[in-house]
Motif scaffolding. Structure first.
Motif, PDB file in Angstrom:
ATOM      1  N   THR A 215       0.775  -1.261  -0.082  1.00 25.65           N
ATOM      2  CA  THR A 215      -0.126  -0.123   0.034  1.00 25.65           C
ATOM      3  C   THR A 215       1.003   1.400  -0.205  1.00 25.65           C
ATOM      4  O   THR A 215       0.495   2.299  -0.592  1.00 25.65           O
ATOM      5  CB  THR A 215      -0.987   0.057   1.195  1.00 25.65           C
ATOM      6  N   ALA A 216       1.963   1.194   0.838  1.00 29.76           N
ATOM      7  CA  ALA A 216       2.829   2.463   0.792  1.00 29.76           C
ATOM      8  C   ALA A 216       3.687   2.165  -0.516  1.00 29.76           C
ATOM      9  O   ALA A 216       3.942   3.400  -1.184  1.00 29.76           O
ATOM     10  CB  ALA A 216       3.838   2.464   2.138  1.00 29.76           C
TER      11      ALA A 216
ATOM     12  N   PRO B 223       2.032  11.267   2.781  1.00 32.96           N
ATOM     13  CA  PRO B 223       2.594  11.014   4.194  1.00 32.96           C
ATOM     14  C   PRO B 223       2.966   9.576   4.246  1.00 32.96           C
ATOM     15  O   PRO B 223       3.952   9.280   5.052  1.00 32.96           O
ATOM     16  CB  PRO B 223       1.300  11.434   5.168  1.00 32.96           C
ATOM     17  N   GLU B 224       2.261   8.774   3.762  1.00 34.85           N
ATOM     18  CA  GLU B 224       2.516   7.163   3.827  1.00 34.85           C
ATOM     19  C   GLU B 224       3.859   6.843   3.102  1.00 34.85           C
ATOM     20  O   GLU B 224       4.602   6.106   3.547  1.00 34.85           O
ATOM     21  CB  GLU B 224       1.320   6.643   2.928  1.00 34.85           C
ATOM     22  N   VAL B 225       4.276   7.748   1.964  1.00 38.25           N
ATOM     23  CA  VAL B 225       5.507   7.644   1.535  1.00 38.25           C
ATOM     24  C   VAL B 225       6.502   8.110   2.362  1.00 38.25           C
ATOM     25  O   VAL B 225       7.620   7.350   2.560  1.00 38.25           O
ATOM     26  CB  VAL B 225       5.704   8.169   0.344  1.00 38.25           C
ATOM     27  N   GLY B 226       6.437   9.394   2.974  1.00 38.88           N
ATOM     28  CA  GLY B 226       7.408  10.023   3.750  1.00 38.88           C
ATOM     29  C   GLY B 226       7.423   8.968   4.840  1.00 38.88           C
ATOM     30  O   GLY B 226       8.764   8.980   5.288  1.00 38.88           O
ATOM     31  N   VAL B 227       6.674   8.472   5.567  1.00 36.33           N
ATOM     32  CA  VAL B 227       6.732   7.642   6.809  1.00 36.33           C
ATOM     33  C   VAL B 227       7.555   6.151   6.288  1.00 36.33           C
ATOM     34  O   VAL B 227       8.302   5.724   7.060  1.00 36.33           O
ATOM     35  CB  VAL B 227       5.501   7.309   7.407  1.00 36.33           C
ATOM     36  N   ALA B 228       7.060   5.773   5.192  1.00 34.83           N
ATOM     37  CA  ALA B 228       7.576   4.544   4.878  1.00 34.83           C
ATOM     38  C   ALA B 228       9.100   4.615   4.423  1.00 34.83           C
ATOM     39  O   ALA B 228       9.918   3.693   4.948  1.00 34.83           O
ATOM     40  CB  ALA B 228       6.989   3.792   3.440  1.00 34.83           C
ATOM     41  N   ARG B 229       9.535   5.999   3.751  1.00 34.62           N
ATOM     42  CA  ARG B 229      11.090   6.082   3.595  1.00 34.62           C
ATOM     43  C   ARG B 229      11.971   5.933   4.652  1.00 34.62           C
ATOM     44  O   ARG B 229      12.863   5.613   5.035  1.00 34.62           O
ATOM     45  CB  ARG B 229      11.024   7.226   2.730  1.00 34.62           C
TER      46      ARG B 229
END
Lengths: 442, 442
Positions: free
Chosen positions: B66-67, B299-305
């Motif tokens: 999902t991310a 945000p999901e990308v920022g947190v995942a990275r």
């Protein structure tokens, strides 16, 4: 017309003939000249060939160098995947096929590199699956010797299956690049591979979209029983090595017949007859051109090539006497078909060693003559049910390919055996092979 | 002038910024478009860049999709060696570098493919040696997890040494092609490799002539103690990740200082400072262009990275509160430098999770402003002894590269920091690196 004949060409740097590099017209720098290869590929494209093909052995000889220093074969060549990738940008229509062995490589890397080549070329990649046939290649990959034939084929089966599953890591339309939704791909369209096999373990997905062809075209050339079964199961193109239309027809019928038990349509496999060809304005000129190359074969090279395929040491023998029985091994370890052919010539024809190597030299089997003669022979094979097309070898490159493209191709077109233009966009489309649907596609 | 600054660029399909693919000017098909890559390479060549470089991870994510479906990075990319080979025919001067991991590949194949690329490109190949830093790549190659750091580096040392010896399988003038004597090569100039090591066994010779550069250029980027020692021993180009001229100078002095114990001239290693750059006509315009991309980070990308590099699960946390201490691991398993950087930001600055990922996003460290500002910063680093040149990253491609080539390159040339033309024929010559002589050469 019915389906036009398929045309492939096997490209060695200066040509198929062992002595081609010694010819005055040979390009001395051919081995590592991309311009040379590009010229050949473009010429084949002008002749509407389906496939430009390079064979491979991942090794250079390190023994018996006195003989091998007279034989360029595979001692100094581009690696196939890098070569074909370079050619992808220098050609537009022709298929790009290369050999890679399942006995040494990693399936993930092979799947990735062939998929990448397929994307680079817009759907023109083909993989010739081989299991390798010599110990000196094995020693470059941490092994003392090649595993036995049956084990190599078991590994090859598992490898090809795994590579195909990796090519299906993503559905064709997985990368949706939906900016509004912020989704680069649809997560539901990734299908990771979970494989715990005998020879390979792998958990993952390929990091490249499904190839334009679905799968790059799978080529094989195995002639043994195991090889034929493997081809019937997985090959889409087979290079055959029969030398008469009768043998060709038997091989064709046998191989296509084996496909039923794998639930495959016989038309989903194209059998290309391997054929060295030489065309000239007159029959005499063709003979002279042929004799000129044959005369350049050094005896040491002739004997060494024979020794390799007979898997025997023939050094120190009288060139003008028959090969003594005790020098002939009981059976082949590596390449049964070559071995049987040589033993047959020794036993049935009582040839001297010199006659044997001159006769055995593959260039000697060259189909040669005027454009009409060559077209006649090809027509006989093709319309007689001995092949779906040809894997042509040219003894001296680019000379002999140019002769063929300029004279035999128009003749075949006149006869309605060859098309006037590329029919499709991808290699599969040109060959008339269906595009494998993704297993998850509705 | 003294030695001009070296320029490399790291190329991700749509650019270095995580959100670049969402930008209206991004090429939606960039990932698998060779025309797109060729355009970037030619643009960099117009700007007299020494090196076009692609990073790599031999794996696609299969978890937390999902991310990851919002992040194209390495999910759909050309394999580096095939891509660079294709580009070799589409460019004339620029070096072509790619990443290949020593933790999974076969040295014979790696040596062969990079040698082949060097021949295809006329001496422009470079190999970025990495040991890989994630378990999901390991699972594509039969392993459950990546071997420990020290073991990976031991394997890398053995692999690089073996690959270099394979590149020396033949002396430079081994392939004499002497038609009169009938000798394709001089048997005395083959030097087969006999290797029985801890990680690899190999008996054989490479089947391609010595590369035009002797050896393709060896690149490294390791920042750990082990990584620095390895670089001091074998690297010819190092990509550094320091973010201030002071830190850059310390790294530069440390790394060049370590070379003495390996009897290496400090000038035989070029340290390129990694630097994302963005140039515009005014400072405000540069800020706006930067903010436009930052605003596109989901945000999901920022947190995942952040989760990846902190090696921690940060899901389910309040974006606008600091990261709780208990979510921070004791130590890094994979990438110490990234880990330390994030932990430093958490502990020292008490940032919220959202502030943290916006700040951490590498694009945020972009050096930006007018051509004068960007040239000033580069000049400060370069003349201040912090680097021998730069590994530039462009947030949106080709837009930001074009801006740099059109405005900063002429400015650097005016200041006498960059040359007016390619000085050499090979990558080594352009970088001012010596060509490794063959050990057997007199």
């Amino acid at each position: 017309m019915a389906r036009p004949m398929a045309l492939a060409t096997l490209v060695h740097p200066t040509g198929y003939h062992t002595a081609s590099w010694l010819h005055p017209q040979a390009n001395a720098q051919a081995s590592t000249s991309i311009e040379h290869y590009a010229g050949i590929a473009r010429l084949a494209e002008r002749g509407l060939f389906d496939l430009f093909f390079v064979a491979d052995t991942p090794a250079a000889r390190t023994e018996n160098l006195t003989a091998f220093s007279r034989m360029p074969l595979f001692m100094n060549v581009f690696e196939p995947l890098t070569l074909l990738s370079a050619l992808s940008g220098m050609t537009r229509h022709i298929g790009l096929g290369g050999t890679a062995s399942t006995s040494f490589g990693e399936p993930y890397t092979m799947a990735r590199q062939f998929a990448s080549l397929d994307h680079l070329s817009g759907g023109r990649a083909a993989w010739n699956v081989v299991t390798s046939a010599n110990d000196y290649a094995a020693r470059n990959f941490g092994l003392d010797r090649l595993p036995p034939h049956a084990e190599r084929y078991a590994r090859a089966r598992e490898c090809v299956d795994l590579v195909k599953r990796l090519w299906n890591s993503w559905e064709d339309d997985a990368f949706i690049r939906d900016r509004a939704a912020g989704l680069f791909f649809d997560p539901a369209k990734q299908h990771a591979v979970h494989h715990e096999g005998t020879h390979f373990r792998l958990q993952g997905a390929l990091n490249i979209a499904r190839p334009p062809q679905g799968h790059p075209v799978i080529i094989q050339a195995g002639a043994s029983e195991t090889g034929r079964d493997f081809a019937a199961q997985t090959a889409e193109v087979v290079f055959a090595s029969e030398t008469s239309p009768g043998d060709g027809r038997r091989f064709y019928t046998d191989l296509k017949g084996r496909m039923e038990r794998h639930n495959r349509d016989p038309d989903s496999l194209k059998i290309l007859a391997g054929m060295p060809v030489l065309v000239a304005e007159s029959a005499q000129e063709a003979e002279d051109m042929h004799a000129e190359l044959q005369a350049l074969i050094h005896p040491e090279v002739g004997v060494a090539r024979l020794s390799m395929d007979l898997e025997a040491d023939l050094s120190g023998l009288d060139l003008d006497a028959p090969v003594p029985e005790e020098r002939i091994p009981q059976k082949a370890r590596f390449h049964q078909a070559y071995f049987d052919h040589i033993v047959g010539m020794i036993r049935n024809e009582r040839l001297t060693l010199r006659q044997l190597y001159m006769r055995y030299e593959r260039g000697n089997r060259t189909v040669r003559g005027t454009p009409t003669t060559v077209a006649d022979i090809m027509e006989e094979w093709f319309t007689g049910g001995a092949c779906d097309g040809f894997m042509l070898m040219f003894n001296l490159l680019p000379r002999d390919l140019k002769g063929f493209v300029d004279s035999v191709v128009p003749e075949l077109q006149r006869r309605g055996l060859m098309r006037e233009n590329y029919a499709g966009r991808t290699l599969r489309e040109n060959l008339g092979l269906f595009r494998p649907p993704h297993p998850a596609a509705g």
